[in-house]
Design an enzyme around this catalytic site. Structure first.
Site, PDB file in Angstrom:
ATOM      1  N   SER A   1      -3.029  -7.614   2.894  1.00 51.60           N
ATOM      2  CA  SER A   1      -3.225  -7.527   4.344  1.00 51.60           C
ATOM      3  C   SER A   1      -3.667  -8.875   4.902  1.00 51.60           C
ATOM      4  CB  SER A   1      -4.283  -6.470   4.681  1.00 51.60           C
ATOM      5  OG  SER A   1      -3.860  -5.217   4.244  1.00 51.60           O
TER       6      SER A   1
ATOM      7  N   ARG B   1      -1.664  -5.745  -8.534  1.00 50.15           N
ATOM      8  CA  ARG B   1      -0.566  -6.664  -8.217  1.00 50.15           C
ATOM      9  C   ARG B   1      -0.373  -7.692  -9.307  1.00 50.15           C
ATOM     10  NH1 ARG B   1      -3.228  -7.811  -2.491  1.00 50.15           N
ATOM     11  NH2 ARG B   1      -4.950  -7.821  -3.967  1.00 50.15           N
TER      12      ARG B   1
ATOM     13  N   LYS C   1     -18.154  -6.159   8.363  1.00 55.53           N
ATOM     14  CA  LYS C   1     -16.944  -6.980   8.437  1.00 55.53           C
ATOM     15  C   LYS C   1     -16.016  -6.436   9.516  1.00 55.53           C
ATOM     16  CE  LYS C   1     -13.252  -8.428   5.353  1.00 55.53           C
ATOM     17  NZ  LYS C   1     -12.618  -7.927   4.159  1.00 55.53           N
TER      18      LYS C   1
ATOM     19  N   HIS D   1       0.842  -1.207   0.000  1.00 56.44           N
ATOM     20  CA  HIS D   1       0.000   0.000   0.000  1.00 56.44           C
ATOM     21  C   HIS D   1       0.872   1.249   0.000  1.00 56.44           C
ATOM     22  CE1 HIS D   1      -3.011  -2.614   2.422  1.00 56.44           C
ATOM     23  NE2 HIS D   1      -3.556  -2.436   1.234  1.00 56.44           N
TER      24      HIS D   1
END
Ligand code: PNS
Length: 158
Positions: A123, A86, A37, A13
């Protein structure tokens, strides 16, 4: 605008945020408040970790948002969302969101290829590895590593 969950922020990030800060006059990092969440870290903790990590940039500020990203962008007058890609697998999902967002509010999305050093980082993977005692020190800033150790030690004690 760099949106995400940042639970917690990783070096991947930070690579994107740092590069965006060199391309734009002002960068707002938006931490999504997701009521449905629960994360490992609270939104306030994530914001504090992001602030500590980006303190060296003069033009980056951290905020939280709920609801639609495009509404938040409108509210802060941000015309461009920057997203790191990515791998090709990210593109599928990101393209749909980008197309939805331009249709909803004319908000543009620019994709930034991540540094290959971080192309496998997420993450969730960092949390998973850290949870089982693996070394994530190359993947997060030192203060995030310490926060992960604290939080996971507390979790193990419960
Ligand atoms: O770090 P993440 O969880 O991959 O980030 C995803 C995020 C926050 C960028 C995305 O879920 C989002 O923009 N959520 C806000 C709600 C929204 O606008 N949804 C419609 C997207 S087309």
């Amino acid at each position: 605008m760099c949106p995400g969950s940042f639970d917690p922020v990783t070096n991947g990030h930070l690579d994107v945020i740092g590069r965006a800060s060199r391309l734009f006059d002002e960068v707002v990092v938006g931490v999504l408040v997701n009521q449905s969440k629960a994360g490992l870290f609270t939104v306030d903790e994530r914001i504090a970790m992001l602030r500590e990590s980006t303190g060296g940039y003069g033009n980056v500020r951290i905020e939280s948002f709920q609801g639609l990203l495009v509404d938040f962008c409108r509210g802060i007058d941000a015309a461009v969302v920057v997203k790191g890609l990515r791998a090709v697998s990210d593109f599928d999902y990101e393209l749909k969101m980008a197309q939805m967002n331009i249709g909803l509010a004319g908000v543009e999305t620019l994709f930034m290829p991540t540094n290959p050093l971080y192309s496998y980082l997420s993450s969730s993977l960092v949390k998973e590895v850290a949870k089982w005692g693996g070394d994530v020190s190359p993947h997060v800033p030192d203060h995030v590593l310490a926060a992960l150790r604290d939080r996971l030690a507390v979790d193990r004690a419960v």
